[in-house]
Design an enzyme around this catalytic site. Structure first.
Site, PDB file in Angstrom:
ATOM      1  CB  CYS A  28      -0.895  -0.039   1.234  1.00 33.03           C
ATOM      2  SG  CYS A  28      -1.749   1.496   1.598  1.00 33.03           S
ATOM      3  CG  ASP A  29       1.161   3.830  -3.427  1.00 38.42           C
ATOM      4  OD1 ASP A  29       2.072   2.977  -3.551  1.00 38.42           O
ATOM      5  OD2 ASP A  29       0.501   4.264  -4.386  1.00 38.42           O
TER       6      ASP A  29
END
Length: 119
Positions: A11-12
């Protein structure tokens, strides 16, 4: 107690939070709830602290793909059941520390929760 960062590694937002913590020299544990899971007790405790509405990621693909009738009547019990069966529905990251529970990544809030000086 070292802080615990909950999320999914690719996940960024998790990547940003991890880089920030590492840059600031914060020792922390990472809990991948796709691999390690999450308990109902933990979700209910978080919900009691910040509200299930904050925890449930309604903008993600998994939630948006639910039938409309399921999305219309969500309450805490339904939200917890959804997040248990689909951990990707939990907003990311979640930071547990000795300070307040933080959902999402905002450096200033992390500084406050972790007792760090502002950058």
């Amino acid at each position: 107690m070292d802080p615990v960062l909950y999320g999914i590694p690719n996940c960024d937002s998790i990547k940003k939070a991890r880089k920030w913590l590492e840059r600031r020299g914060v020792n922390y544990a990472f809990h991948d709830y796709k691999k390690a899971g999450i308990t109902e007790d933990k979700l209910r405790a978080w919900s009691g602290e910040v509200g299930w509405e904050v925890l449930l990621n309604k903008r993600g693909t998994t939630f948006r793909e639910l039938p409309d009738e399921m999305k219309a009547d969500v309450d805490e019990d339904i939200a917890v059941a959804l997040m248990l069966s689909h951990p990707s529905m939990i907003k990311r990251p979640v930071l547990e520390s000795e300070g307040p529970l933080i959902v999402g990544f905002r450096g200033g809030e992390y500084e406050t929760a972790l007792g760090l000086e502002p950058e």
